[in-house]
Design a protein around this motif. Structure first.
Motif, mmCIF file in Angstrom:
data_model
loop_
_atom_site.group_PDB
_atom_site.id
_atom_site.type_symbol
_atom_site.label_atom_id
_atom_site.label_comp_id
_atom_site.label_asym_id
_atom_site.label_seq_id
_atom_site.Cartn_x
_atom_site.Cartn_y
_atom_site.Cartn_z
ATOM 1 N N ASN A 191 12.783 -2.556 -5.353
ATOM 2 C CA ASN A 191 13.511 -3.813 -5.540
ATOM 3 C C ASN A 191 14.775 -3.885 -4.701
ATOM 4 O O ASN A 191 15.349 -4.962 -4.535
ATOM 5 N N TYR A 192 15.206 -2.762 -4.161
ATOM 6 C CA TYR A 192 16.410 -2.719 -3.340
ATOM 7 C C TYR A 192 16.096 -2.439 -1.872
ATOM 8 O O TYR A 192 16.993 -2.420 -1.043
ATOM 9 N N CYS A 193 14.825 -2.221 -1.579
ATOM 10 C CA CYS A 193 14.430 -1.851 -0.219
ATOM 11 C C CYS A 193 13.167 -2.606 0.186
ATOM 12 O O CYS A 193 13.228 -3.558 0.930
ATOM 13 N N GLY A 194 12.026 -2.149 -0.283
ATOM 14 C CA GLY A 194 10.760 -2.813 0.031
ATOM 15 C C GLY A 194 10.124 -2.355 1.322
ATOM 16 O O GLY A 194 9.010 -2.773 1.648
ATOM 17 N N GLY A 195 10.842 -1.505 2.083
ATOM 18 C CA GLY A 195 10.302 -1.070 3.365
ATOM 19 C C GLY A 195 10.394 -2.168 4.410
ATOM 20 O O GLY A 195 10.371 -3.359 4.095
ATOM 21 N N CYS A 196 10.526 -1.802 5.664
ATOM 22 C CA CYS A 196 10.609 -2.782 6.751
ATOM 23 C C CYS A 196 9.218 -3.310 7.064
ATOM 24 O O CYS A 196 8.342 -2.578 7.517
ATOM 25 N N ARG A 197 9.018 -4.610 6.816
ATOM 26 C CA ARG A 197 7.703 -5.214 7.041
ATOM 27 C C ARG A 197 7.359 -5.270 8.532
ATOM 28 O O ARG A 197 6.180 -5.224 8.917
ATOM 29 N N ALA A 198 8.387 -5.389 9.386
ATOM 30 C CA ALA A 198 8.124 -5.440 10.826
ATOM 31 C C ALA A 198 7.593 -4.103 11.327
ATOM 32 O O ALA A 198 6.723 -4.057 12.207
ATOM 33 N N ARG A 199 8.096 -3.002 10.784
ATOM 34 C CA ARG A 199 7.609 -1.686 11.197
ATOM 35 C C ARG A 199 6.167 -1.485 10.712
ATOM 36 O O ARG A 199 5.327 -0.953 11.436
ATOM 37 N N SER A 200 5.893 -1.908 9.484
ATOM 38 C CA SER A 200 4.525 -1.850 8.974
ATOM 39 C C SER A 200 3.585 -2.639 9.878
ATOM 40 O O SER A 200 2.488 -2.189 10.213
ATOM 41 N N ASP A 201 4.035 -3.808 10.293
ATOM 42 C CA ASP A 201 3.218 -4.675 11.133
ATOM 43 C C ASP A 201 2.996 -4.066 12.515
ATOM 44 O O ASP A 201 1.881 -4.063 13.045
ATOM 45 N N ALA A 202 4.085 -3.546 13.106
ATOM 46 C CA ALA A 202 3.988 -3.006 14.460
ATOM 47 C C ALA A 202 3.097 -1.772 14.533
ATOM 48 O O ALA A 202 2.332 -1.593 15.491
ATOM 49 N N TYR A 203 3.173 -0.925 13.510
ATOM 50 C CA TYR A 203 2.434 0.342 13.549
ATOM 51 C C TYR A 203 1.019 0.250 12.988
ATOM 52 O O TYR A 203 0.119 0.963 13.439
ATOM 53 N N PHE A 204 0.811 -0.639 11.995
ATOM 54 C CA PHE A 204 -0.490 -0.679 11.323
ATOM 55 C C PHE A 204 -1.170 -2.046 11.392
ATOM 56 O O PHE A 204 -2.266 -2.207 10.852
ATOM 57 N N ARG B 87 -0.430 -4.551 9.751
ATOM 58 C CA ARG B 87 -0.532 -5.032 8.374
ATOM 59 C C ARG B 87 0.870 -5.228 7.807
ATOM 60 O O ARG B 87 1.742 -4.368 7.964
ATOM 61 N N LEU B 88 1.056 -6.343 7.122
ATOM 62 C CA LEU B 88 2.351 -6.611 6.491
ATOM 63 C C LEU B 88 2.495 -5.911 5.148
ATOM 64 O O LEU B 88 3.602 -5.801 4.628
ATOM 65 N N ASP B 89 1.391 -5.439 4.571
ATOM 66 C CA ASP B 89 1.440 -4.852 3.235
ATOM 67 C C ASP B 89 1.362 -3.327 3.253
ATOM 68 O O ASP B 89 1.241 -2.694 2.211
ATOM 69 N N HIS B 90 1.451 -2.731 4.430
ATOM 70 C CA HIS B 90 1.371 -1.273 4.516
ATOM 71 C C HIS B 90 2.744 -0.665 4.237
ATOM 72 O O HIS B 90 3.761 -1.373 4.195
ATOM 73 N N SER B 91 2.790 0.638 4.026
ATOM 74 C CA SER B 91 4.064 1.319 3.856
ATOM 75 C C SER B 91 4.790 1.429 5.191
ATOM 76 O O SER B 91 4.173 1.446 6.257
ATOM 77 N N ASP B 92 6.105 1.519 5.114
ATOM 78 C CA ASP B 92 6.958 1.644 6.293
ATOM 79 C C ASP B 92 6.940 3.108 6.746
ATOM 80 O O ASP B 92 7.434 3.985 6.030
ATOM 81 N N PRO B 93 6.411 3.415 7.927
ATOM 82 C CA PRO B 93 6.317 4.811 8.358
ATOM 83 C C PRO B 93 7.651 5.413 8.761
ATOM 84 O O PRO B 93 7.717 6.601 9.083
ATOM 85 N N GLU C 192 0.846 -1.193 0.000
ATOM 86 C CA GLU C 192 0.000 0.000 0.000
ATOM 87 C C GLU C 192 0.885 1.247 0.000
ATOM 88 O O GLU C 192 1.989 1.246 0.526
ATOM 89 N N GLY C 193 0.393 2.311 -0.578
ATOM 90 C CA GLY C 193 1.082 3.583 -0.507
ATOM 91 C C GLY C 193 2.374 3.621 -1.299
ATOM 92 O O GLY C 193 2.553 2.897 -2.278
ATOM 93 N N PHE C 194 3.297 4.465 -0.848
ATOM 94 C CA PHE C 194 4.503 4.740 -1.615
ATOM 95 C C PHE C 194 5.406 3.512 -1.741
ATOM 96 O O PHE C 194 6.100 3.357 -2.756
#
Length: 499
Positions: free
Chosen positions: A447-460, A462-468, A437-439
């Motif tokens: 392809n070189y980052c993808g955002g931290c899935r753990a931060r997405s999970d902890a804050y929202f 959701r595993l598919d949210h953007s990394d805040p 979701e989002g940016f």
């Protein structure tokens, strides 16, 4: 830290992110996939697939004549790829380094079964972080594991642990990182290290360092341990001890680092979880690590889970993280010390602030230079949760990441690790960075980052949210901080559901 003091090693590069290599065209062909499958498959009556034997015999005059003749075509292919390296130099990186050979065999099996994908999918994780015990003698404020002075209910027995290492050995896991709790409190650690050494699995240890006596370091080295990472929160003893909940720990941890540095066969790392409390100390901590003779500085993202949920408001802002990553990038290029980070955005910083000859982060565990490194980073880099790596909990639960303790994929007492890993309900989501979701879903660096899935999970939740935590998601951070971040995280925890 003054942002004006951070110098980029080279002029920024903002275009041409799809780096490529001729080998990719070959690896995408069906007949090559079938060949890789045959070369890397298990062989009845022998402990090594053909590919492993070929790599081990490359450039080795002591190898059996049979191996040098049979695998001559593979050796010629390797010669064609070594460029300016001598045979002796490449030999040291292959047959002279068993974890590399294991990683190549694992890669061949993954491409054969799953194809060449961006990012790459793996039949088994290359890297397993094992929370070896929940027991710990400290009371750290941010502990993701909620560790206590006692073992958790149902922790794996020594026999089960050694059987699991045998499984990792047969399925070509290349690296195992022992964490906790405090793994040095477990009597099973040295036997586990010795079993890993038998298979050529690279082992590392995450510890508070207070138990690292000179004799303990020598024993760990004999058992096959290669890398020891000691956590330190501040250059000031009082602040560190207050954060860890035990007086005198700073002195003990620093002494432990010195003992590791002085032990033949061990590399030392200094790990720092950066929060508002110690953000201003990062450069001083890197300089202190160099002074101690440490070979690697490891930055850990603060993730508000475990006891860390109680201090979510101490997370650094996206602007601070951007500044921090630029500082890490600067020190990486100084080559005075190795630098790694669990923040996948370091990959973006590296690519956007250096030319093709500069060092970049290829994964959480290392960096390299040149176009080939950028190609590797496209397949391997960024967040690897549930894709390149997974976590094994003390009771045998498997989770995508140590920072996702609630996302239980299965238990090794009930299913084999490979079945759990590939059968995860989050497998496709974690392996496909377009499903964001989002940016994070449209970022040119995904392809070189993808955002931290753990931060997405902890804050929202959701595993598919953007990394805040990313500067490109600043609006999300502002929404979170418009109210109490700690309250938001705790509310999400109470309502956590699968996604």
């Amino acid at each position: 830290m003054d942002n004006a003091k951070v110098d980029s090693p080279k002029r920024p590069v903002t275009a041409g992110l799809e780096y490529s290599h001729p080998l990719e065209n070959w690896l995408g062909r069906d007949w090559i996939r079938r060949l890789l499958g045959r070369l890397s498959e298990e062989r009845p009556g022998t402990s090594q697939p053909h590919l492993e034997q070929a790599l081990n015999s490359y450039g080795d005059p002591r190898a059996p004549l049979h191996d040098r003749m049979v695998y001559w075509p593979i050796h010629k292919v390797i010669d064609s790829l070594r460029k300016t390296m001598t045979r002796e130099q490449l030999r040291a990186k292959l047959g002279g380094h068993p974890p590399t050979v294991r990683g190549i065999v694992a890669t061949a099996r993954s491409i054969a079964e799953l194809g060449l994908t961006v990012p790459q999918r793996w039949v088994m994780p290359l890297f397993v972080v094992w929370n070896f015990t929940n027991r710990c003698n400290l009371k750290c404020r941010h502990c993701y594991q909620n560790s206590t002075h006692k073992e958790a209910d149902g922790e794996l027995t020594r026999r089960e642990k050694l059987e699991q290492i045998d499984y990792f050995g047969r399925h070509y896991v290349a690296m195992v990182a022992f964490a906790g709790g405090e793994p040095l409190l477990s009597a099973d650690l040295e036997p586990a290290l010795e079993r890993c050494q038998h298979y050529g699995i690279h082992t590392s240890l995450a510890t508070h360092g207070g138990l690292l006596t000179k004799e303990k370091c020598r024993r760990l080295a004999r058992a096959g341990l290669k890398y020891v990472e000691v956590s330190l929160d501040s250059t000031g003893p009082e602040k560190h001890d207050r954060f860890r909940g035990v007086a005198g720990m700073w002195r003990q941890s620093v002494e432990g680092i010195k003992n590791v540095v002085a032990t033949d066969g061990l590399r030392a790392g200094l790990a720092m979880c950066v929060t508002q409390e110690n953000f201003h100390e990062v450069e001083a901590m890197i300089e202190f690590a160099i002074e101690l003779g440490v070979s690697c500085f490891a930055h850990f993202n603060f993730i508000p889970i475990g006891r860390g949920r109680e201090m979510a408001d101490q997370d650094i802002t996206p602007q601070q993280r951007e500044q921090l990553l630029k500082i890490l990038h600067k020190w990486m290029h100084s080559q005075k010390i190795g630098v790694i980070s669990t923040a996948p955005q370091l990959g973006r910083i590296c690519l956007s602030h250096t030319d093709e000859n500069g060092l970049i982060s290829c994964s959480h565990a290392g960096n390299a230079a040149g176009t080939k490194a950028r190609v590797v980073a496209r397949y391997l880099g960024g967040c690897g949760a549930g894709r390149t790596y997974a976590c094994l909990q003390p009771n045998g639960d498997v989770t995508p990441c140590v920072y996702m303790p609630d996302r239980i994929m299965g238990n090794v007492r009930e299913k084999e690790f490979m079945e759990i890993f590939q059968g995860s309900q989050w497998w496709d989501l974690l392996c496909n960075r377009d499903e964001r979701e989002g940016f994070c879903g449209r970022c040119e660096y995904r392809n070189y980052c993808g955002g931290c899935r753990a931060r997405s999970d902890a804050y929202f939740n959701r595993l598919d949210h953007s990394d805040p935590g990313c500067i490109n998601n600043l609006v999300l951070w502002e929404q979170l901080t418009s109210t109490s971040v700690t309250d938001t995280v705790q509310t999400n925890t109470r309502h956590k559901v699968g996604s």
